[in-house]
Design a protein around this motif. Structure first.
Motif, PDB file in Angstrom:
ATOM      1  N   THR A 193       5.854   5.062   3.926  1.00 33.09           N
ATOM      2  CA  THR A 193       7.175   5.033   3.310  1.00 33.09           C
ATOM      3  C   THR A 193       7.346   3.691   2.616  1.00 33.09           C
ATOM      4  OG1 THR A 193       8.031   6.398   5.132  1.00 33.09           O
ATOM      5  CG2 THR A 193       9.652   5.268   3.777  1.00 33.09           C
ATOM      6  N   PHE A 194       7.864   3.702   1.380  1.00 35.80           N
ATOM      7  CA  PHE A 194       8.056   2.435   0.681  1.00 35.80           C
ATOM      8  C   PHE A 194       9.255   2.550  -0.253  1.00 35.80           C
ATOM      9  CE2 PHE A 194       5.044   5.053  -1.624  1.00 35.80           C
ATOM     10  CZ  PHE A 194       5.399   4.942  -2.968  1.00 35.80           C
ATOM     11  N   LEU A 195       9.803   1.380  -0.624  1.00 42.70           N
ATOM     12  CA  LEU A 195      10.944   1.351  -1.530  1.00 42.70           C
ATOM     13  C   LEU A 195      10.495   1.697  -2.950  1.00 42.70           C
ATOM     14  CD1 LEU A 195      12.732  -1.911  -0.329  1.00 42.70           C
ATOM     15  CD2 LEU A 195      13.609   0.423  -0.082  1.00 42.70           C
ATOM     16  N   LEU A 196      11.357   2.426  -3.661  1.00 42.11           N
ATOM     17  CA  LEU A 196      11.095   2.699  -5.071  1.00 42.11           C
ATOM     18  C   LEU A 196      11.489   1.469  -5.882  1.00 42.11           C
ATOM     19  CD1 LEU A 196      10.328   4.654  -7.354  1.00 42.11           C
ATOM     20  CD2 LEU A 196      12.715   5.405  -7.388  1.00 42.11           C
ATOM     21  N   THR A 197      10.514   0.862  -6.506  1.00 47.91           N
ATOM     22  CA  THR A 197      10.724  -0.313  -7.347  1.00 47.91           C
ATOM     23  C   THR A 197       9.997  -0.082  -8.669  1.00 47.91           C
ATOM     24  OG1 THR A 197       8.738  -1.462  -6.588  1.00 47.91           O
ATOM     25  CG2 THR A 197      10.747  -1.779  -5.278  1.00 47.91           C
ATOM     26  N   GLY A 220      15.792   2.384   4.080  1.00 49.91           N
ATOM     27  CA  GLY A 220      14.973   1.276   3.626  1.00 49.91           C
ATOM     28  C   GLY A 220      14.351   0.495   4.769  1.00 49.91           C
ATOM     29  N   ALA A 221      14.990   0.537   5.938  1.00 54.63           N
ATOM     30  CA  ALA A 221      14.422  -0.156   7.097  1.00 54.63           C
ATOM     31  C   ALA A 221      13.066   0.432   7.456  1.00 54.63           C
ATOM     32  CB  ALA A 221      15.384  -0.064   8.283  1.00 54.63           C
ATOM     33  N   LEU A 222      12.924   1.757   7.307  1.00 49.20           N
ATOM     34  CA  LEU A 222      11.633   2.387   7.585  1.00 49.20           C
ATOM     35  C   LEU A 222      10.571   1.885   6.611  1.00 49.20           C
ATOM     36  CD1 LEU A 222      12.701   6.101   8.224  1.00 49.20           C
ATOM     37  CD2 LEU A 222      12.395   4.260   9.891  1.00 49.20           C
ATOM     38  N   THR A 239       0.846  -1.182   0.000  1.00 49.16           N
ATOM     39  CA  THR A 239       0.000   0.000   0.000  1.00 49.16           C
ATOM     40  C   THR A 239       0.881   1.231   0.000  1.00 49.16           C
ATOM     41  OG1 THR A 239      -1.709  -1.156   1.228  1.00 49.16           O
ATOM     42  CG2 THR A 239      -1.812   1.241   1.212  1.00 49.16           C
ATOM     43  N   ALA A 240       0.759   2.044  -1.029  1.00 49.69           N
ATOM     44  CA  ALA A 240       1.536   3.270  -1.113  1.00 49.69           C
ATOM     45  C   ALA A 240       0.736   4.411  -0.510  1.00 49.69           C
ATOM     46  CB  ALA A 240       1.874   3.579  -2.579  1.00 49.69           C
ATOM     47  N   VAL A 258      10.583   6.113  -1.020  1.00 52.48           N
ATOM     48  CA  VAL A 258       9.604   7.149  -1.325  1.00 52.48           C
ATOM     49  C   VAL A 258       8.830   7.408  -0.039  1.00 52.48           C
ATOM     50  CG1 VAL A 258       7.717   7.848  -2.841  1.00 52.48           C
ATOM     51  CG2 VAL A 258       9.398   6.158  -3.631  1.00 52.48           C
ATOM     52  N   GLN A 259       8.662   8.674   0.295  1.00 54.64           N
ATOM     53  CA  GLN A 259       7.954   9.006   1.529  1.00 54.64           C
ATOM     54  C   GLN A 259       6.898  10.059   1.245  1.00 54.64           C
ATOM     55  OE1 GLN A 259       9.917  11.054   5.096  1.00 54.64           O
ATOM     56  NE2 GLN A 259       9.808   8.929   5.799  1.00 54.64           N
TER      57      GLN A 259
END
Length: 464
Positions: A340-344, A311-313, A12-13, A396-397
């Protein structure tokens, strides 16, 4: 809510909806009283920061870059967030167990940490994490929200409590503080207490001989900051010499810095400094081994960087992890952390659509380097950044809009809106004070000393 793809699993972004106008001010009665007083012609409170007498090294470093008033906040709000932050760090520590069956090698690989560096970070991950660090947060007008967390001893801002001490000696401010019941926590005093609690066994009742040790070239970069820190700690009864890894030696089982024995080494180098060259690796290994053998206290061990990686967040928003959280744990994450999520590749389409509400942050850079604020780019520029960004090199936050803080210029008497990052320190004993870095609202996309010449430093007082 929008959805992307992260590591093959749906995530979920964030929904980047700003809940308040960008120019809204943080509601605070003590701030209102302070600003009103400063707007009165001839106000002695208006010039209190400029009139205060600071320690020499601190004044040399920050004399021209001080915010012209402290920030104020209810003690209950600060301590409430500090309690949430403590619970949040506990959850952060649990991520490798919850998602990777305790396999730190897999955890590091997922975050893109190269294997050789990961082996150094994992070396001290055999017991509880040393709770020493600084959380950088915004106040959005309703409460504090986390931007990033630094769990390491190579931190800036620990000496800002000297500002509170100096301000309390200015008659006008002392009277204001008394009338409003102001107080503060001194970060240096909390650090001194933390070091006393974990002193090396060989010391007995002796005063430890300390050193602040940087990587190669670190003194040229950070020496002006560190002299203010060592000045503060000496006033508190602990003397620290400044040096670099190249200055470290060993003789007769004792660690030496340029020939002088060291009992406590405050680490101001990171894992990249360890791998600068073979000599740096050997000197770092000397410190690591001495710490493991209790011949020296290395404050803090380098494994905290396992969780300072941004990235841990992002992993705390991973649906597989969210499914393991209790309702109270999930509530802590939601109160503390903007989504917060990783940019993929899977999250890029969502990011394209919601540019104005998102910010990209490199996983490992610090000091404001490499940050890209979507609202400052047009669609074409934003799309180019997303397409050029390697997978998992960015998080990405959701954008957090800080509430404005009014600051009155001592010379003109005019009030101007500023945005502030509150740096909340913590030690194993809990909350350890707050420093501030702030910039005029028109120049506040990145609030960092190195990246923004408009940034000023400040301090925080609380009230009941």
């Amino acid at each position: 809510m929008g959805h992307g793809r992260q590591g093959g699993a749906a995530v979920t972004a964030p929904t980047p909806v700003l809940a308040r106008p960008a120019d809204a001010r943080r509601p605070d009665p003590v701030t209102d009283r302070f600003v009103r007083d400063c707007l009165v012609p001839g106000s002695a409170l208006r010039t209190a920061v400029r009139d205060a007498s600071y320690p020499p090294a601190f004044a040399d470093c920050w004399g021209g870059r001080m915010l012209q008033r402290p920030l104020f906040a209810p003690e209950s709000q600060v301590m409430g967030f500090a309690a949430d932050l403590d619970a949040f760090v506990t959850l952060l520590e649990s991520v490798p167990d919850r998602l990777f069956d305790g396999d730190l090698a897999r955890y590091c690989d997922h975050l893109g940490i190269e294997a050789e560096r990961a082996s150094v970070l994992r070396r001290f991950a055999v017991g509880p994490l040393t709770r020493y660090g600084r959380a950088d947060v915004y106040h959005d007008g309703t409460g504090f929200r986390l931007l990033e967390i630094n769990m390491a001893s190579n931190l800036g801002g620990t000496d800002r409590s000297e500002m509170q001490r100096a301000l309390e000696d200015v008659p006008a401010f002392r009277a204001f503080a008394r009338e409003n019941g102001l107080g503060h926590v001194h970060t240096g005093e909390r650090l001194r207490a933390a070091l006393a609690a974990v002193r090396p066994a060989h010391l007995g009742g002796d005063t430890p001989r300390g050193a602040v040790i940087c990587g190669r070239g670190g003194l040229e970069k950070y020496g002006h900051l560190l002299r203010g820190f060592t000045e503060m700690m000496e006033r508190l009864g602990l003397r620290f010499e400044l040096g670099e890894l190249d200055d470290v030696h060993e003789r007769g089982g004792r660690v030496l810095l340029r020939g002088a024995p060291v009992d406590v080494a405050l680490r101001f180098f990171n894992v990249d400094d360890v791998f600068w060259d073979r000599r740096s690796r050997a000197r770092a290994e000397l410190l690591f081994r001495a710490h493991e053998e209790e011949r020296l206290l290395l404050w803090s061990p380098i494994n905290g960087s396992l969780f300072s990686n941004k990235g841990a967040l992002a992993l705390l928003s991973d649906p597989d992890l969210r499914s393991t959280l209790t309702a109270s744990e999930a509530a802590v994450v939601d109160r503390v952390l903007p989504e917060t999520f990783l940019l993929t590749p899977g999250s890029v389409p969502y990011c394209r659509e919601h540019r104005a509400g998102l910010i990209l942050k490199p996983l490992r850079d610090f000091g404001g380097r490499g940050i890209v604020a979507g609202w400052r780019l047009d669609d074409r520029e934003w799309r180019a950044v997303l397409e050029e960004s390697p997978e998992r090199h960015y998080v990405v936050q959701r954008r957090v809009v800080p509430a404005a803080e009014q600051v009155v210029c001592p010379d003109s008497g005019r009030a101007e809106d500023w945005h502030a990052v509150w740096g909340m320190f913590f030690t194993p004993d809990g909350y350890a004070g707050t420093d501030v870095r702030a910039a005029p609202a028109a120049h506040s996309a990145v609030i960092n000393y190195g990246a923004n010449p408009h940034v000023r430093t400040g301090c925080v007082f609380t009230y009941a």
